[in-house]
Design an enzyme around this catalytic site. Structure first.
Site, mmCIF file in Angstrom:
data_model
loop_
_atom_site.group_PDB
_atom_site.id
_atom_site.type_symbol
_atom_site.label_atom_id
_atom_site.label_comp_id
_atom_site.label_asym_id
_atom_site.label_seq_id
_atom_site.Cartn_x
_atom_site.Cartn_y
_atom_site.Cartn_z
ATOM 1 N N GLY A 105 -7.675 18.054 2.228
ATOM 2 C CA GLY A 105 -9.094 17.807 2.492
ATOM 3 C C GLY A 105 -9.463 18.327 3.871
ATOM 4 N N GLY A 106 -10.499 17.712 4.427
ATOM 5 C CA GLY A 106 -10.968 18.135 5.741
ATOM 6 C C GLY A 106 -9.897 18.055 6.807
ATOM 7 N N GLY A 110 -9.648 56.333 14.454
ATOM 8 C CA GLY A 110 -10.146 55.132 15.136
ATOM 9 C C GLY A 110 -9.012 54.191 15.494
ATOM 10 C CB ALA A 111 -5.833 53.393 13.791
HETATM 11 C C1 HXC Z 1 -5.048 4.785 2.482
HETATM 12 C C2 HXC Z 1 -3.238 5.756 1.531
HETATM 13 C C3 HXC Z 1 -3.864 7.013 1.561
HETATM 14 C C4 HXC Z 1 -5.156 7.083 2.111
HETATM 15 C C5 HXC Z 1 -1.927 7.275 0.697
HETATM 16 N N1 HXC Z 1 -2.047 5.966 0.979
HETATM 17 N N2 HXC Z 1 -3.031 7.928 1.039
HETATM 18 N N3 HXC Z 1 -3.835 4.648 1.991
HETATM 19 N N4 HXC Z 1 -5.705 5.954 2.563
HETATM 20 N N5 HXC Z 1 -5.778 8.251 2.201
HETATM 21 C C6 HXC Z 1 -1.072 4.911 0.750
HETATM 22 C C7 HXC Z 1 -0.831 4.667 -0.703
HETATM 23 O O1 HXC Z 1 -1.785 3.746 -1.209
HETATM 24 C C8 HXC Z 1 0.556 4.074 -0.686
HETATM 25 O O2 HXC Z 1 0.475 2.752 -0.284
HETATM 26 C C9 HXC Z 1 1.232 4.837 0.450
HETATM 27 O O3 HXC Z 1 0.173 5.370 1.241
HETATM 28 C C10 HXC Z 1 2.071 5.981 -0.038
HETATM 29 O O4 HXC Z 1 1.322 6.745 -0.954
HETATM 30 P P1 HXC Z 1 1.891 7.198 -2.356
HETATM 31 O O5 HXC Z 1 0.735 7.621 -3.179
HETATM 32 O O6 HXC Z 1 2.787 6.131 -2.894
HETATM 33 O O7 HXC Z 1 2.798 8.426 -1.929
HETATM 34 P P2 HXC Z 1 3.036 9.780 -2.713
HETATM 35 O O8 HXC Z 1 3.334 9.532 -4.140
HETATM 36 O O9 HXC Z 1 4.042 10.502 -1.907
HETATM 37 O O10 HXC Z 1 1.652 10.568 -2.641
HETATM 38 C C11 HXC Z 1 1.145 10.980 -1.402
HETATM 39 C C12 HXC Z 1 -0.289 11.473 -1.585
HETATM 40 C C13 HXC Z 1 -1.127 10.402 -2.312
HETATM 41 C C14 HXC Z 1 -0.277 12.799 -2.360
HETATM 42 C C15 HXC Z 1 -0.835 11.762 -0.186
HETATM 43 O O11 HXC Z 1 -0.937 9.153 -1.653
HETATM 44 C C16 HXC Z 1 -2.574 10.700 -2.327
HETATM 45 O O12 HXC Z 1 -3.063 11.518 -3.143
HETATM 46 N N6 HXC Z 1 -3.328 10.029 -1.461
HETATM 47 C C17 HXC Z 1 -4.740 10.153 -1.379
HETATM 48 C C18 HXC Z 1 -5.104 11.447 -0.764
HETATM 49 C C19 HXC Z 1 -6.579 11.544 -0.573
HETATM 50 O O13 HXC Z 1 -7.354 11.741 -1.525
HETATM 51 N N7 HXC Z 1 -7.013 11.313 0.672
HETATM 52 C C20 HXC Z 1 -8.349 11.420 1.072
HETATM 53 C C21 HXC Z 1 -8.614 12.904 1.178
HETATM 54 S S1 HXC Z 1 -10.172 13.201 1.771
HETATM 55 P P3 HXC Z 1 1.388 1.614 -0.938
HETATM 56 O O14 HXC Z 1 1.037 0.395 -0.169
HETATM 57 O O15 HXC Z 1 1.032 1.555 -2.370
HETATM 58 O O16 HXC Z 1 2.793 2.076 -0.733
HETATM 59 C C22 HXC Z 1 -9.902 13.309 3.356
HETATM 60 C C23 HXC Z 1 -11.145 13.593 4.055
HETATM 61 C C24 HXC Z 1 -10.869 14.012 5.454
HETATM 62 O O17 HXC Z 1 -8.884 13.167 3.866
HETATM 63 C C25 HXC Z 1 -12.146 14.545 5.942
HETATM 64 C C26 HXC Z 1 -12.085 14.987 7.334
HETATM 65 C C27 HXC Z 1 -13.344 15.658 7.714
#
Ligand code: HXC
Length: 555
Positions: free
Chosen positions: A174-175, A445-446
């Site tokens: 993401g971002g 040019g290069a």
């Molecule tokens: C809160 C999160 C989290 C998040 C993971 N966790 N991502 N908690 N916010 N963004 C937590 C999970 O709930 C889990 O907690 C623990 O971290 C480990 O995650 P798992 O899913 O068990 O690990 P894994 O299978 O290795 O997968 C990793 C992952 C997946 C691919 C990163 O967790 C995932 O898809 N997370 C969400 C990603 C996402 O959509 N993020 C937001 C993106 S938008 P528990 O307690 O169950 O162990 C963004 C915007 C930024 O980031 C913008 C900036 C401008």
């Protein structure tokens, strides 16, 4: 204060420290290790000189109460921050801790990172970020987005002030990708790092493409196809070692120069091999990296962990074994050239090296890849590297063998005009010491673009077989002698004759030398000596550009 109170206070402090070290707890630590990944803290210890890490904000926690978050509070809140040393020089570091909410970015967590970045600015020291995060802390919503923006802003403001380095050691999606994207160098690890704006599931929904994590945003993809990453490392240890190595070529900040490294190579070394590298047939390729590696400093091969292990055993071994191992441990020397973006746009080479111990940035055409032609990717890769060197007082050394810019609709429709202009702009605006060696072709040019005298290069030399011309002799003869060739009895013979005539006149370095466009024509074997002397002479160079708010590089 009573002794008991003091004791309790100390016990509490130690307990808090121990708890902070456990991050998200034993179970999460085990899961991280089972994935073949190191912990955030372990990574910091592998990165920094032993015993130098000073942690800050280990007791910070999040302030969220929604979604049952008040029951899930972890010291440090998912990122470890602090300062330490690499090769005895100060660096600031943050390392996202996947064991706490997947290393996701909370408001508190972002504040910790910003604090470190602000310290790096004040102290004038590099910042290294180790990324391993699920992105924005979903429970915190917009506060997390604000935290990212606070970091992005600092990335931009610190750009060109202190070196910023990103290691991606897990997800970065993401971002969140835009923070590393603004930093100077990105390191990824094969099969462990993933960077993308939207993951495979969203891609499938929106574009109906089916693509794996690795193909979409793995280290291989970003080191070959997109050019987003500068290094695709085999494992985390190698990645952290490479960062340590990179730091040795960089200054602490824009005001300083990179500290010189004691040179064990001979600055007056004659490199006879260089006399035999260019093929007799000027259409044949050769490997420009050979030239770079032979000309720059040779350094003692750094000891690896494996070597250290054997050395340790060596102490305990009997005499006979020691003898064998001494043989084995004969000092090895390697080129100081450290290539960046090796696999992306390989028709241009970029990387750091040292000449007589002075750190330099090397940019070179690579005749063995697409004849060293400048296309869009090569221009952008080269331009960004040149701008980094110029921002951080790193002298530039350019090796030229370039047939020109890449023709064709693919390039034109994607803007080779403005993309190629980036390289021209970068070389022209650079005020650091600039040296150029034309090994063979410098066409069209290069020729101008590749750090020519006309755009303020300080020391331009050519090898005796160099061809500095508007274009190759065949193309030139076809155009300017078209009538004579067509009306000749034997057009083929006439063409060959005219092409030879043109070659005699222009396809040599003497015409350019006549006008002072090159300073000297040298025997290839003297290249190292000449460059070392020139670089020493250029150490006091002072040059600046006209005052302005900022230039407008063709983006
Ligand atoms: C809160 C999160 C989290 C998040 C993971 N966790 N991502 N908690 N916010 N963004 C937590 C999970 O709930 C889990 O907690 C623990 O971290 C480990 O995650 P798992 O899913 O068990 O690990 P894994 O299978 O290795 O997968 C990793 C992952 C997946 C691919 C990163 O967790 C995932 O898809 N997370 C969400 C990603 C996402 O959509 N993020 C937001 C993106 S938008 P528990 O307690 O169950 O162990 C963004 C915007 C930024 O980031 C913008 C900036 C401008």
């Amino acid at each position: 204060m009573s002794t008991d109170k003091r004791k309790t206070d100390l016990l509490k402090l130690n307990k808090m420290r121990e708890t902070a070290k456990l991050g998200g707890g034993e179970k999460k630590i085990k899961t991280q290790h089972e994935k073949g990944k190191y912990l955030a803290r372990e990574r910091i210890f592998m990165l920094l000189d032993p015993g130098t890490f000073e942690e800050t904000d280990a007791f910070v926690t999040h302030r969220t109460t929604d979604f049952g978050m008040s029951e899930q509070v972890f010291l440090g809140d998912g990122v470890i921050t602090g300062s330490g040393k690499i090769d005895g020089r100060l660096v600031f570091v943050f390392s996202q801790d996947f064991t706490i909410f997947g290393g996701s970015l909370s408001g508190a967590n972002a504040e910790k990172i910003c604090k470190i970045m602000d310290m790096a600015e004040k102290m004038g020291a590099p910042v290294i970020g180790i990324n391993d995060s699920g992105g924005a802390r979903i429970q915190e919503g917009v506060v997390s987005l604000g935290g990212y923006a606070d970091i992005f802003l600092r990335n931009v403001l610190l750009s060109g002030v202190v070196p910023q380095i990103s290691a991606i050691m897990g997800p970065c999606a993401g971002g969140a990708v835009y923070s590393p994207a603004i930093t100077d160098f990105i390191f990824m690890v094969k099969n462990i790092s993933h960077m993308f704006v939207t993951g495979p599931n969203v891609v499938k929904t929106v574009t109906h493409e089916e693509v794996s994590f690795e193909d979409l945003g793995g280290a291989k993809t970003h080191s070959t196809k997109s050019g987003v990453t500068h290094f695709a490392c085999d494992d985390e240890k190698q990645c952290l070692q490479y960062i340590r190595k990179l730091i040795t070529y960089l200054p602490q900040n824009w005001k300083e120069k990179t500290p010189e490294k004691k040179c064990i190579d001979d600055p007056k070394r004659i490199v006879t091999e260089l006399n035999n590298i260019i093929p007799e047939d000027n259409t044949r390729p050769y490997d420009m990296k050979k030239i770079i590696n032979l000309a720059v400093d040779q350094e003692e091969k750094p000891t690896t962990e494996f070597d250290e292990e054997i050395n340790k055993n060596k102490k305990d071994a009997n005499e006979k074994t020691v003898k064998v191992q001494d043989e084995y441990f004969k000092k090895e020397y390697v080129s100081s050239f450290f290539e960046t973006q090796e696999l992306f746009a390989p028709n241009i080479i970029t990387g750091f090296a040292r000449l007589d111990g002075i750190s330099i940035g090397v940019i070179a055409n690579q005749p063995s890849k697409m004849a060293g032609v400048l296309d869009i990717d090569a221009s952008v890769k080269g331009a960004r590297f040149v701008r980094f060197c110029d921002a951080f007082n790193i002298p530039i050394l350019v090796f030229v063998d370039v047939p020109g810019f890449m023709p064709g609709t693919f390039q034109e429709w994607r803007g080779i005009i403005k993309q190629g202009a980036k390289l021209l702009y970068a070389f022209a605006e650079a005020t650091v010491p600039k040296m150029t060696v034309i090994t063979r072709k410098a066409y069209g040019g290069a020729y101008d673009v590749m750090n020519s005298k006309h755009i303020r290069a300080d020391y331009n030399i050519a090898w005796p077989g160099a061809e500095i011309a508007v274009m190759g002799s065949a193309g030139a003869a076809e155009i300017i002698f078209k009538k004579e060739i067509n009306s000749a009895k034997d057009p083929k013979k006439a063409f060959d004759q005219k092409a030879e005539e043109y070659k005699e006149k222009f396809a040599n370095p003497y015409e350019a030398a006549k006008f002072g466009y090159i300073d000297d024509i040298i025997e290839p074997s003297e290249t190292r000596i000449k460059l070392v002397k020139a670089l020493r002479m250029l150490q006091t160079k002072m040059q600046s550009n006209p005052k302005k708010r900022h230039g407008n590089i063709p983006l």
